[in-house]
Scaffold this motif. Structure first.
Motif, PDB file in Angstrom:
ATOM      1  N   ALA A 187      69.506 -15.605  15.506  1.00  0.00           N
ATOM      2  CA  ALA A 187      70.462 -14.541  15.166  1.00  0.00           C
ATOM      3  C   ALA A 187      70.772 -14.552  13.673  1.00  0.00           C
ATOM      4  O   ALA A 187      70.839 -13.494  13.026  1.00  0.00           O
ATOM      5  CB  ALA A 187      71.744 -14.721  15.974  1.00  0.00           C
ATOM      6  N   GLY A 188      70.951 -15.750  13.112  1.00  0.00           N
ATOM      7  CA  GLY A 188      71.233 -15.844  11.688  1.00  0.00           C
ATOM      8  C   GLY A 188      70.072 -15.366  10.835  1.00  0.00           C
ATOM      9  O   GLY A 188      70.272 -14.757   9.787  1.00  0.00           O
ATOM     10  N   SER A 189      68.835 -15.627  11.293  1.00  0.00           N
ATOM     11  CA  SER A 189      67.662 -15.177  10.540  1.00  0.00           C
ATOM     12  C   SER A 189      67.592 -13.657  10.487  1.00  0.00           C
ATOM     13  O   SER A 189      67.311 -13.066   9.434  1.00  0.00           O
ATOM     14  CB  SER A 189      66.387 -15.737  11.178  1.00  0.00           C
ATOM     15  N   LEU A 190      67.851 -13.007  11.604  1.00  0.00           N
ATOM     16  CA  LEU A 190      67.836 -11.541  11.627  1.00  0.00           C
ATOM     17  C   LEU A 190      68.892 -10.968  10.685  1.00  0.00           C
ATOM     18  O   LEU A 190      68.656  -9.982   9.974  1.00  0.00           O
ATOM     19  CB  LEU A 190      68.081 -11.043  13.058  1.00  0.00           C
ATOM     20  N   THR A 191      70.061 -11.592  10.669  1.00  0.00           N
ATOM     21  CA  THR A 191      71.138 -11.116   9.805  1.00  0.00           C
ATOM     22  C   THR A 191      70.836 -11.400   8.335  1.00  0.00           C
ATOM     23  O   THR A 191      71.149 -10.584   7.456  1.00  0.00           O
ATOM     24  CB  THR A 191      72.466 -11.785  10.197  1.00  0.00           C
ATOM     25  N   ARG A 192      70.202 -12.550   8.053  1.00  0.00           N
ATOM     26  CA  ARG A 192      69.918 -12.911   6.662  1.00  0.00           C
ATOM     27  C   ARG A 192      68.825 -12.042   6.057  1.00  0.00           C
ATOM     28  O   ARG A 192      68.741 -11.916   4.836  1.00  0.00           O
ATOM     29  CB  ARG A 192      69.533 -14.389   6.574  1.00  0.00           C
ATOM     30  N   ILE A 193      67.975 -11.463   6.888  1.00  0.00           N
ATOM     31  CA  ILE A 193      67.000 -10.516   6.354  1.00  0.00           C
ATOM     32  C   ILE A 193      67.730  -9.359   5.668  1.00  0.00           C
ATOM     33  O   ILE A 193      67.389  -8.945   4.557  1.00  0.00           O
ATOM     34  CB  ILE A 193      66.085  -9.999   7.479  1.00  0.00           C
ATOM     35  N   THR A 194      68.762  -8.863   6.334  1.00  0.00           N
ATOM     36  CA  THR A 194      69.565  -7.792   5.748  1.00  0.00           C
ATOM     37  C   THR A 194      70.323  -8.296   4.525  1.00  0.00           C
ATOM     38  O   THR A 194      70.429  -7.595   3.510  1.00  0.00           O
ATOM     39  CB  THR A 194      70.557  -7.241   6.790  1.00  0.00           C
ATOM     40  N   GLN A 195      70.845  -9.504   4.614  1.00  0.00           N
ATOM     41  CA  GLN A 195      71.580 -10.081   3.498  1.00  0.00           C
ATOM     42  C   GLN A 195      70.684 -10.260   2.280  1.00  0.00           C
ATOM     43  O   GLN A 195      71.128 -10.097   1.138  1.00  0.00           O
ATOM     44  CB  GLN A 195      72.159 -11.441   3.911  1.00  0.00           C
ATOM     45  N   GLY A 196      69.402 -10.576   2.503  1.00  0.00           N
ATOM     46  CA  GLY A 196      68.473 -10.711   1.393  1.00  0.00           C
ATOM     47  C   GLY A 196      68.093  -9.376   0.787  1.00  0.00           C
ATOM     48  O   GLY A 196      67.849  -9.270  -0.419  1.00  0.00           O
ATOM     49  N   ALA A 197      68.020  -8.335   1.627  1.00  0.00           N
ATOM     50  CA  ALA A 197      67.604  -7.015   1.145  1.00  0.00           C
ATOM     51  C   ALA A 197      68.688  -6.335   0.324  1.00  0.00           C
ATOM     52  O   ALA A 197      68.384  -5.608  -0.633  1.00  0.00           O
ATOM     53  CB  ALA A 197      67.219  -6.129   2.333  1.00  0.00           C
ATOM     54  N   GLN A 198      69.947  -6.550   0.675  1.00  0.00           N
ATOM     55  CA  GLN A 198      71.022  -5.804   0.018  1.00  0.00           C
ATOM     56  C   GLN A 198      71.114  -6.042  -1.493  1.00  0.00           C
ATOM     57  O   GLN A 198      71.216  -5.075  -2.259  1.00  0.00           O
ATOM     58  CB  GLN A 198      72.371  -6.102   0.687  1.00  0.00           C
ATOM     59  N   PRO A 199      71.062  -7.310  -1.978  1.00  0.00           N
ATOM     60  CA  PRO A 199      71.125  -7.502  -3.435  1.00  0.00           C
ATOM     61  C   PRO A 199      69.927  -6.910  -4.168  1.00  0.00           C
ATOM     62  O   PRO A 199      70.003  -6.658  -5.375  1.00  0.00           O
ATOM     63  CB  PRO A 199      71.154  -9.035  -3.577  1.00  0.00           C
ATOM     64  N   PHE A 200      68.827  -6.703  -3.459  1.00  0.00           N
ATOM     65  CA  PHE A 200      67.653  -6.058  -4.061  1.00  0.00           C
ATOM     66  C   PHE A 200      67.828  -4.541  -4.110  1.00  0.00           C
ATOM     67  O   PHE A 200      67.531  -3.889  -5.120  1.00  0.00           O
ATOM     68  CB  PHE A 200      66.404  -6.433  -3.268  1.00  0.00           C
ATOM     69  N   LEU A 201      68.334  -3.962  -3.016  1.00  0.00           N
ATOM     70  CA  LEU A 201      68.408  -2.506  -2.912  1.00  0.00           C
ATOM     71  C   LEU A 201      69.599  -1.905  -3.655  1.00  0.00           C
ATOM     72  O   LEU A 201      69.485  -0.840  -4.266  1.00  0.00           O
ATOM     73  CB  LEU A 201      68.470  -2.094  -1.435  1.00  0.00           C
ATOM     74  N   LEU A 202      70.759  -2.560  -3.590  1.00  0.00           N
ATOM     75  CA  LEU A 202      71.961  -1.965  -4.176  1.00  0.00           C
ATOM     76  C   LEU A 202      71.855  -1.702  -5.678  1.00  0.00           C
ATOM     77  O   LEU A 202      72.163  -0.587  -6.134  1.00  0.00           O
ATOM     78  CB  LEU A 202      73.184  -2.836  -3.872  1.00  0.00           C
ATOM     79  N   PRO A 203      71.434  -2.689  -6.503  1.00  0.00           N
ATOM     80  CA  PRO A 203      71.334  -2.388  -7.944  1.00  0.00           C
ATOM     81  C   PRO A 203      70.347  -1.261  -8.234  1.00  0.00           C
ATOM     82  O   PRO A 203      70.579  -0.457  -9.139  1.00  0.00           O
ATOM     83  CB  PRO A 203      70.853  -3.725  -8.541  1.00  0.00           C
ATOM     84  N   LEU A 204      69.242  -1.202  -7.470  1.00  0.00           N
ATOM     85  CA  LEU A 204      68.281  -0.117  -7.672  1.00  0.00           C
ATOM     86  C   LEU A 204      68.896   1.233  -7.312  1.00  0.00           C
ATOM     87  O   LEU A 204      68.684   2.243  -8.004  1.00  0.00           O
ATOM     88  CB  LEU A 204      67.029  -0.362  -6.827  1.00  0.00           C
ATOM     89  N   LEU A 205      69.647   1.259  -6.198  1.00  0.00           N
ATOM     90  CA  LEU A 205      70.306   2.503  -5.789  1.00  0.00           C
ATOM     91  C   LEU A 205      71.235   3.013  -6.882  1.00  0.00           C
ATOM     92  O   LEU A 205      71.211   4.205  -7.240  1.00  0.00           O
ATOM     93  CB  LEU A 205      71.084   2.282  -4.490  1.00  0.00           C
ATOM     94  N   PHE A 206      72.056   2.118  -7.424  1.00  0.00           N
ATOM     95  CA  PHE A 206      73.043   2.541  -8.413  1.00  0.00           C
ATOM     96  C   PHE A 206      72.405   2.917  -9.756  1.00  0.00           C
ATOM     97  O   PHE A 206      72.877   3.815 -10.439  1.00  0.00           O
ATOM     98  CB  PHE A 206      74.088   1.444  -8.609  1.00  0.00           C
TER      99      PHE A 206
END
Length: 484
Positions: free
Chosen positions: A279-298
């Protein structure tokens, strides 16, 4: 007496000193996290000094990841053989020596070798630091102690970029590494004073073949996942990931026959541990993606400057910090299982909400949404990091911490890979070369869907899971107590 094997008493130090021990461990990890984020800011300046182009400097980051991948699995065995205090203190020393060599680096190849050495220290600091905490803290204080361990991951992204900018602007980039020296020396002194020496019982001979196979597998996977987020590196990333998977299969075949494998997959049979890892691995995939995607989005989607985007992303760290004092009270009231299910859904909704962000949204509203999202997800990771060890005995604690930390690092890197693949896949489908707002929305939705899958595993936790840690009493426990 030096060969004596003993386990740390769980009560003697716990009540008065668990915050001190947690902060010692957290400070070492903070040094490591700040180092990584500061370095990323300084890479262009370092490239000019070394006479190379800026993209070539990414090897300074990936070489560190390579060391982590190779040596994290061996950390538990090292702690069992030489003692958790000795290994933790030595890990800080190796990290500091590596930092000094990085500061003196005259060329890029020298810097890469120094970063590899620094990574060995970092690989031992992460899991052995967690092991030190597990062996030193009473179970009733585990939630509070684990909350402190989130601080480095949260403060690092806040302190790192402005500190890196200050050092590069007013000092010399080499000071990025010099600042680790006094922090490391103070850390080693406090480790010697406050942390007990604890050894474990070796279950068999050192798994040399497994160490090599797992190192090649994990190193290739981490390197491949990281490269997947870089333009023009897709073919190499796919090749490395394929190599990692092949050697991973070879390791699994080997581990079935070895009496003491370097990564003990039989731990996955322990209900709370195995469920927390998945369960933690599935959640951490999202946690890893967010710092990559958010700065690019902004920056790309909203057209903001890097500085303005960084100020918004700070919200994710602030939300996580607000969570820390509340975790124990929530677990005591509703228990781990219910907390993980409800909170996981709320956190995933927060991540999914990023898909709806548009430039005409008020910035305070976006900031608040990110604060709430980070609040729920940091709560989730505190729960996973704590409940994972609920049913792990002291004799397997070192193996469990190195196993858990390995998957934690791997899934965060995989999150970057999946976020990049989702973004590029949407761009290819829409026939655009620069990501548009709709492409970012698609990527956020995909990683949020992965995160929501963790709910099915959260439901598999026992209603009584972690009762001794949280102080919560389920209906089953109350009924059994009344019947007796």
């Amino acid at each position: 007496m030096s060969d004596q094997i003993y386990h740390a008493p769980m009560v003697r130090r716990a009540a008065p000193n668990f915050r001190v021990i947690a902060m010692i461990v957290a400070s070492a990890m903070l040094m490591e996290n700040v180092d990584a984020t500061v370095l990323a800011t300084a890479l262009p300046t370092m490239a000019r000094d070394f006479g190379v182009d800026a993209p070539a400097m990414s090897i300074a980051l990936t070489s560190y990841l390579l060391s982590l991948a190779i040596f994290i699995p061996a950390s538990g065995r090292m702690a069992d053989s030489f003692g958790s205090r000795t290994v933790f203190r030595s890990a800080i020393a190796v990290f500091v020596v590596g930092s000094i060599l990085c500061a003196f680096a005259p060329t890029l190849p020298f810097l890469v070798l120094a970063r590899l050495l620094q990574g060995i220290g970092g690989a031992m600091m992460m899991p052995v630091g967690r092991l030190v905490l597990m062996r030193s803290v009473d179970r009733k204080d585990m939630v509070s102690a684990m909350s402190w361990l989130l601080v480095p991951a949260l403060i690092g992204p806040i302190v790192g970029p402005p500190l890196g900018g200050f050092i590069v602007t007013y000092l010399d980039w080499r000071w990025i590494f010099y600042i680790n020296v006094p922090i490391g020396i103070i850390g080693m002194i406090f480790v010697s004073i406050y942390i007990d020496e604890v050894k474990g019982k070796a279950a068999g001979p050192f798994d040399t073949i497994g160490f090599i196979l797992s190192g090649i597998s994990l190193g290739s996977l981490l390197f491949g996942f990281e490269l997947s987020s870089h333009e023009g590196r897709g073919s190499l990333a796919i090749f490395l990931i394929a190599i990692g998977l092949l050697f991973g299969i070879a390791y699994l075949r080997h581990a079935r026959k070895h009496p003491a494998p370097i990564m003990d997959f039989s731990l996955m049979k322990v209900p709370s541990f195995g469920t927390s890892v998945i369960a933690g691995s599935l959640t951490r995939i999202t946690q890893g993606a967010q710092p990559f995607l958010l700065p690019l989005l902004f920056q790309i989607g909203f057209g903001l400057s890097a500085a303005a985007a960084g100020q918004i992303v700070i919200s994710t760290a602030l939300g996580a910090l607000f969570m820390k004092p509340l975790a124990r009270a929530v677990f005591r009231r509703v228990g781990f299982r219910r907390s993980l299910v409800i909170n996981g859904i709320l956190g995933t909704i927060g991540y999914g909400l990023c898909a709806a962000f548009r430039p005409d949204w008020p910035m305070p509203l976006i900031f608040i949404a990110l604060v709430l999202s980070a609040f729920f997800m940091s709560f989730q990771f505190t729960a996973y990091n704590t409940i994972a060890y609920d049913e792990i005995g002291q004799d397997r604690m070192s193996s469990a911490t190195s196993f858990y930390t390995t998957f934690q690092q791997l899934m965060l890197s995989l999150g970057i890979c999946i976020g990049a693949l989702a973004l590029h896949g949407s761009m290819a489908f829409n026939g655009v070369e620069t990501p548009e707002l709709g492409d970012f929305s698609t990527a956020f939705i995909i990683v949020a869907l992965i995160s929501i899958c963790a709910t099915f595993w959260n439901l598999r936790f026992s209603p009584t899971a972690g009762e001794e840690i949280s102080g919560y009493r389920s209906k089953q426990t109350k009924g059994a107590a009344a019947g007796s």
